[in-house]
Each structure stands twice: as structure tokens, then as C-alpha cells.
Design an enzyme around this catalytic site. Structure first.
Site, PDB file in Angstrom:
ATOM      1  CB  CYS A  73      38.489 -38.914  16.355  1.00 37.83           C
ATOM      2  SG  CYS A  73      38.345 -39.942  17.726  1.00 37.83           S
ATOM      3  CB  CYS A 183      37.994 -35.261  23.561  1.00 39.18           C
ATOM      4  SG  CYS A 183      36.571 -35.825  22.957  1.00 39.18           S
TER       5      CYS A 183
HETATM    6  N1  DGL Z   1      35.770 -37.694  20.143  1.00 37.35           N
HETATM    7  C1  DGL Z   1      36.934 -38.422  19.662  1.00 37.35           C
HETATM    8  C2  DGL Z   1      37.848 -37.905  19.992  1.00 37.35           C
HETATM    9  O1  DGL Z   1      38.098 -36.396  19.903  1.00 37.35           O
HETATM   10  C3  DGL Z   1      36.414 -39.982  20.321  1.00 37.35           C
HETATM   11  C4  DGL Z   1      35.629 -39.708  21.534  1.00 37.35           C
HETATM   12  C5  DGL Z   1      35.119 -41.471  22.002  1.00 37.35           C
HETATM   13  O2  DGL Z   1      34.397 -42.050  21.230  1.00 37.35           O
HETATM   14  O3  DGL Z   1      35.081 -41.910  23.127  1.00 37.35           O
HETATM   15  O4  DGL Z   1      38.885 -38.314  21.269  1.00 37.35           O
END
Ligand code: DGL
Length: 264
Positions: A73, A183
Site C-alpha cells: 500500500c 497506488c
Molecule cells: N492501494 C493503496 C495504495 O497503494 C490505498 C488506496 C486507498 O485505499 O485509498 O495507496
């Protein structure tokens, strides 16, 4: 050698884009994946909120006796890794800090970053890339709607496609050499992005990240030697939605719903 599991987490299905790469490189490992769908999206949360959330997840993994935690994440890597990593004994791999160095090696003139609002506001990618490649210009654009598009499988909607194209156009005016999908949810949108721009333009950091983790576990001599390779998937809400939204990167067989303790 160490047969303990590897913990891996994200706010939802996004981290499975990393998980699928890890499973390809390290098929014999035991994994525990946690999708924090109750607290999704992470991208608009404050640093303090994210520290509490991430601490709960680290404590959950600690109770599961993991040997390492993969922060699949970008948002929590950018905002919580520095604060929390000194407090835990297991290895912790943050995606942003790990892949930014690799991206910087390319010595590009102009790099674009698509990420959540939290990651963009932290400028973590910009700072990390420019640490190794000071002349690279880094353009960061937040795409706050994209996580919801992926989690709710709204990829085919006209509004979603228009939104994706709008952010892409906004980025392309900067004469960009590469765009990092900063992301873990965004690789789910590659089939739409590539309708408007060539596939070679995009960097999905998952591959670099998994490769680094593989090398590092190997160097530290803590790869798993048994051939059990158990995969446990936990989510904090909506297991059915998670199962369908995840299909592109991982076929989830069994999911357990679990609520983590609330940190005061
Ligand atoms: N997928 C996550 C990232 O890489 C978080 C996305 C979210 O929940 O806003 O930042």
C-alpha cells in the site's frame, strides 16, 4: 531458513497486484493477506488515522508470528513506515521507498506519478526519486476516484472512463517519459489507460517490489523450505465484493472476515 508466513496488506484488493507477483517468484512461501476493506479508502485519511490503522495491522501480523510484512500500500508506506518500522522486530518492506530507488536508475527527465491524495500530499515519490536522480522532474497527480472504481468494479462506466482519461490528459501535457502507477489499485485500470496511451509508458511497481523482496529474503537466508505454501486471506468487511473485484490478479478461494481491535 524460516517457514513463518509473510504478511501482506492493503486497504482492499489493490495489494493483490503485488501478491500475485510475489506468489509467482516465491511459490513455496506461506502468506497471510489482509484487505482492510472496512477502513477503505486510505487515500483521504490523515497521517494520525493511518498510523493507528497500520499499527493494528502490524499487531495482527505480530500475533500471527510472521517473519516479514509487505506494505503493498503506497499510502501507508508514504505516511506511516518511518514512524512504525522501528517498533517491530519482523522485516518490513514499504513499496514506495523500495521502488523509487529502482525507478530513479532510469534517469528519466520527466516522471509522472498517479497516486492517492495522501501519497501525493506527502511527496514521498518525488523526494525518494530525486534523492537518487536529482535532475528528474516528478509530476504527482492524485486520482481519488480510482480506488472506488476498482473496488466497485465500475471500470466499464462512461463516467469512470472519462475520469481516467481526464487525469491521463492532465499528466501527458508535461511531456512525460514514464508514469508510475503509485497506488496498488491502479494496475487494475491498465486496460483502460492503454486505450489512450502506449503500455510502455506505464510502470507497475509490483514487479520491481516483488523482485526486491525475493532477493532480500534470499540474502538473509529466511526463505521457506517446506512445500506447504498456505495462503490465508482476511478482510475487515465485504468479503463477497472483495472476491469478485480481485479476479484480475488473484482467484480468492476462501476469505475470512475479521475485525481488528480499535487502537485508542
Ligand atoms: N492501494 C493503496 C495504495 O497503494 C490505498 C488506496 C486507498 O485505499 O485509498 O495507496
Amino acid at each position: 531458513m524460516d517457514n513463518s508466513p509473510i504478511g501482506i496488506f492493503d486497504s482492499g484488493v489493490g495489494g493483490l497486484s503485488v501478491f500475485s507477483q510475489l506468489v509467482q517468484l516465491l511459490p513455496d512461501e506461506n502468506y497471510i493477506y489482509f484487505g482492510d476493506t472496512l477502513n477503505l479508502p486510505y487515500g483521504n485519511k490523515t497521517k494520525e488515522e493511518l498510523i493507528k490503522i497500520t499499527q493494528n495491522i502490524f499487531d495482527f501480523f505480530k500475533a500471527k508470528k510472521v517473519k516479514a510484512v509487505v506494505m503493498a500500500c503506497n499510502t501507508t508506506s508514504a505516511l506511516t513506515y518511518d514512524t512504525l518500522s522501528p517498533k517491530y522486530d519482523f522485516k518490513i518492506y514499504p513499496i514506495v521507498q523500495t521502488v523509487a530507488k529502482e525507478i530513479a536508475i532510469g534517469n528519466y527527465r520527466n516522471i509522472g506519478i498517479f497516486a492517492t491524495q495522501g501519497t501525493v500530499n506527502s511527496h514521498a515519490y518525488k523526494k525518494e526519486i530525486q534523492k537518487y536522480s536529482p535532475n528528474t522532474q516528478v509530476f504527482e497527480i492524485a486520482c481519488p476516484e480510482w480506488v472506488n472504481i476498482v473496488e466497485k468494479e465500475l471500470q466499464e462506466n462512461e463516467d469512470s472512463i472519462n475520469n481516467i482519461k481526464m487525469h491521463l490528459d492532465e499528466m501527458l501535457v508535461h511531456n512525460i517519459d514514464k508514469i508510475v502507477l503509485g497506488c496498488t489499485h491502479y494496475p487494475y485500470l491498465l486496460n483502460i489507460l492503454t486505450q489512450f496511451a502506449p503500455e510502455e509508458l506505464f510502470i507497475n511497481p509490483a514487479r520491481h517490489f516483488a523482485q526486491y523482496i525475493y532477493q532480500n529474503l534470499k540474502e538473509n537466508n529466511i526463505l521457506c523450505e517446506e512445500k506447504k505454501h498456505e495462503h490465508k486471506i482476511y478482510v475487515s468487511a465485504n468479503p463477497k465484493q472483495f472476491a469478485t473485484a480481485s479476479r484480475l490478479f488473484y482467484k480468492v478461494q476462501e476469505i475470512e472476515e475479521i475485525k481488528l481491535a480499535v487502537q485508542s
